[in-house]
Structures are given as C-alpha cells and as structure tokens.
Design a protein around this motif. Structure first.
Motif, PDB file in Angstrom:
ATOM      1  N   ALA A 139       0.608  -0.827   0.229  1.00  0.00           N
ATOM      2  CA  ALA A 139       0.133   0.227   0.316  1.00  0.00           C
ATOM      3  C   ALA A 139       1.005   1.736  -0.072  1.00  0.00           C
ATOM      4  N   ALA A 140       1.807   1.221   0.510  1.00  0.00           N
ATOM      5  CA  ALA A 140       3.596   2.580   0.536  1.00  0.00           C
ATOM      6  C   ALA A 140       3.636   3.094  -0.703  1.00  0.00           C
ATOM      7  N   GLU A 141       3.789   1.682  -1.230  1.00  0.00           N
ATOM      8  CA  GLU A 141       4.277   1.738  -2.888  1.00  0.00           C
ATOM      9  C   GLU A 141       2.808   1.990  -3.224  1.00  0.00           C
ATOM     10  N   GLU A 142       1.929   1.474  -3.872  1.00  0.00           N
ATOM     11  CA  GLU A 142       0.451   2.163  -4.424  1.00  0.00           C
ATOM     12  C   GLU A 142       0.293   4.206  -3.249  1.00  0.00           C
ATOM     13  N   PHE A 143       0.278   4.457  -2.617  1.00  0.00           N
ATOM     14  CA  PHE A 143       0.145   5.019  -1.948  1.00  0.00           C
ATOM     15  C   PHE A 143       0.575   6.505  -2.691  1.00  0.00           C
ATOM     16  N   ALA A 144       1.961   5.448  -2.316  1.00  0.00           N
ATOM     17  CA  ALA A 144       3.678   6.956  -2.457  1.00  0.00           C
ATOM     18  C   ALA A 144       2.812   7.402  -3.849  1.00  0.00           C
ATOM     19  N   GLY A 147      -9.987  -2.390   7.422  1.00  0.00           N
ATOM     20  CA  GLY A 147     -11.314  -2.091   7.400  1.00  0.00           C
ATOM     21  C   GLY A 147     -11.661  -1.194   6.523  1.00  0.00           C
ATOM     22  N   SER A 148     -10.715  -0.123   5.882  1.00  0.00           N
ATOM     23  CA  SER A 148     -11.274   0.148   4.855  1.00  0.00           C
ATOM     24  C   SER A 148      -9.586   0.696   3.809  1.00  0.00           C
ATOM     25  N   LYS A 149      -9.752   0.766   2.848  1.00  0.00           N
ATOM     26  CA  LYS A 149      -9.299   2.093   1.947  1.00  0.00           C
ATOM     27  C   LYS A 149      -8.534   3.285   2.813  1.00  0.00           C
ATOM     28  N   GLU A 150      -8.855   4.137   3.421  1.00  0.00           N
ATOM     29  CA  GLU A 150      -8.539   5.413   4.078  1.00  0.00           C
ATOM     30  C   GLU A 150      -8.022   4.520   5.716  1.00  0.00           C
ATOM     31  N   GLN A 151      -8.520   3.924   6.062  1.00  0.00           N
ATOM     32  CA  GLN A 151      -7.629   3.983   7.608  1.00  0.00           C
ATOM     33  C   GLN A 151      -6.754   2.685   7.495  1.00  0.00           C
ATOM     34  N   LEU A 152      -6.256   2.120   5.614  1.00  0.00           N
ATOM     35  CA  LEU A 152      -5.372   1.616   5.818  1.00  0.00           C
ATOM     36  C   LEU A 152      -4.052   2.875   5.061  1.00  0.00           C
ATOM     37  N   PHE A 153      -4.701   3.723   4.326  1.00  0.00           N
ATOM     38  CA  PHE A 153      -4.620   4.865   4.352  1.00  0.00           C
ATOM     39  C   PHE A 153      -3.481   6.031   5.390  1.00  0.00           C
ATOM     40  N   THR A 154      -4.460   5.653   6.718  1.00  0.00           N
ATOM     41  CA  THR A 154      -4.316   6.330   8.265  1.00  0.00           C
ATOM     42  C   THR A 154      -2.500   5.146   8.384  1.00  0.00           C
ATOM     43  N   ALA A 155      -3.016   3.843   8.631  1.00  0.00           N
ATOM     44  CA  ALA A 155      -2.177   3.236   8.809  1.00  0.00           C
ATOM     45  C   ALA A 155      -1.020   3.521   7.873  1.00  0.00           C
ATOM     46  N   VAL A 156      -0.543   3.523   6.607  1.00  0.00           N
ATOM     47  CA  VAL A 156       0.930   3.838   5.978  1.00  0.00           C
ATOM     48  C   VAL A 156       0.604   4.756   6.644  1.00  0.00           C
ATOM     49  N   LEU A 157       1.181   5.837   6.871  1.00  0.00           N
ATOM     50  CA  LEU A 157       1.494   7.251   7.456  1.00  0.00           C
ATOM     51  C   LEU A 157       2.264   6.751   8.475  1.00  0.00           C
ATOM     52  N   GLU A 158       0.904   5.780   9.490  1.00  0.00           N
ATOM     53  CA  GLU A 158       2.074   5.246  11.074  1.00  0.00           C
ATOM     54  C   GLU A 158       2.785   4.677  10.372  1.00  0.00           C
ATOM     55  N   HIS A 159       2.997   3.548   9.655  1.00  0.00           N
ATOM     56  CA  HIS A 159       4.030   3.180   9.409  1.00  0.00           C
ATOM     57  C   HIS A 159       4.907   3.747   8.885  1.00  0.00           C
ATOM     58  N   ALA A 160       5.242   4.927   7.984  1.00  0.00           N
ATOM     59  CA  ALA A 160       6.124   5.610   7.524  1.00  0.00           C
ATOM     60  C   ALA A 160       6.955   6.247   9.187  1.00  0.00           C
TER      61      ALA A 160
END
Length: 210
Positions: free
Chosen positions: A21-26, A54-67
């Motif tokens: 997801a990090a690669e895709e969102f970036a 849960g959702s694409k938006e929650q995944l985006f938040t998780a990616v930000l947190e992870h980064a």
C-alpha cells in the motif's frame, strides 16, 4: 488422505499489505491507488485487506503511521547524549535530511496528505505520539547547548524542528521542478553536499547568535 495444513501468518500478511500500500499510495495518492493492485502486490486478496484495515482510508492512515514510525525507529539508533551540542545538532539535522533523501516515498505520502488537509493525520493519535521522540531529542540538545552558553535561549524547539525539517524536505520534494526550473539537480552528490553545508551553517548561525 489428509491435506497439509496451510500455515497462517497474520503479521506477515499485514506487513505485506502495508508495504504494498505504501508503494501504491506514494505513486498514486489515496484516490489513485487501487485496492486490487495493493492486494496483488501483497500476494493476498481484497477481503484480507479489508479484514485487517477496515477500509482504504484506514489503510492510508496505517501507512502514514508506519512510515513515520520507521523514521522514529531510525532516529533512535542515533547516540547523541555524549556528543557536544553543536556536533549533536549537526548530526541530527544531517540524519533527518539524509532520511528524506533515502525515503522520498515518505515525502510523497505527506504531500498527498496535505492535499487532503491532513484529514487522516488528524484522525490518528498515534502519529502525534510518533513525532514527539524526535522533538524530545532536539529539545535535549538545545537544553545542553543553552546550559553550556553555546545556544541562544529563546529557541522554540518545535518551530526549530519544523525549520530544520523544511530545509531538507524542500530539495527532495521539489527536486524535479528545481531541476527543470533552475537546472539544479540535488540528487547529484556535489550539489547536495553544497546545499547540506549551507543549510547546516544557516541552522548553526541562528542557534549561536546572541
């Protein structure tokens, strides 16, 4: 005949989804990234993606947190307590700038979050907690430098960190437009070295001015 049991690896699956997801969102931002492509990259399926996040938006938040967690973990490898204040501040600044250079995907994620007016960072208590250790490290260096009579005493640690961060952030996040507009390629080692030297002198000149 008994079929062999499939070994489940929930943590491994979750991590693969985060990295994919990090690669895709970036690359495409929140709206440009596709859930099916993330699942394919992670070698899983969309159902598992929604199960863990849960959702694409929650995944985006998780990616930000992870980064941002990765940045904090890398910062923890620095050992600055026994280093003289000026050298410690220089090492911290260079660490942050080098991290931005080596992880441009972090900057692309943050740039995309700014397009959303920080909607997802605002919804994450963890991200605010993650920033605190870096600012605490900087604050400790400032305190030692002030007690030694080396640094001015009117420095706001958080605002100083924003300034320090911005000096390294700008030349990475804008490197393509800077090259196209001014012919300055800050991915070229000599150009980057000159900019790092200038930015270091700017920071220290401010800190040591009385």
């Amino acid at each position: 005949m008994n079929q062999p049991k499939i070994k489940r690896d929930p943590e491994g699956t979750r991590r693969r989804i985060l990295l994919a997801a990090a690669e895709e969102f970036a690359a495409g931002g929140l709206f440009g990234a596709r859930v099916d492509q993330i699942a394919r990259r992670a070698e899983t399926n969309e159902r598992m993606l929604y199960y863990y996040f849960g959702s694409k938006e929650q995944l985006f938040t998780a990616v930000l947190e992870h980064a941002l967690a990765a940045l904090v973990e890398a910062e923890r490898t620095l050992e600055l307590d026994g280093i003289a204040p000026i050298e410690a501040m220089t090492r911290l600044a260079h660490f942050v700038w080098d991290y931005y250079r080596d992880h441009p995907e972090l900057l692309r994620l943050i740039n995309n979050e700014n397009l959303h007016e920080a909607r997802y960072i605002k919804g994450s208590n963890r991200i605010r907690e993650l920033i605190s250790p870096i600012v605490a490290t900087l604050t400790a260096i400032l305190d030692r430098g002030q007690k030694a009579g080396l640094f001015r005493t009117d420095v706001d640690p958080l605002k100083f960190y924003v300034t320090l961060s911005g000096l390294g952030y700008y030349i990475v996040s804008n490197r393509f437009t800077l090259e196209a507009s001014f012919g300055l390629d800050f991915s070229e080692p000599n150009q980057r070295e000159q900019m790092v030297r200038m930015n270091t002198e700017l920071l220290l000149a401010y800190l040591t001015r009385r």
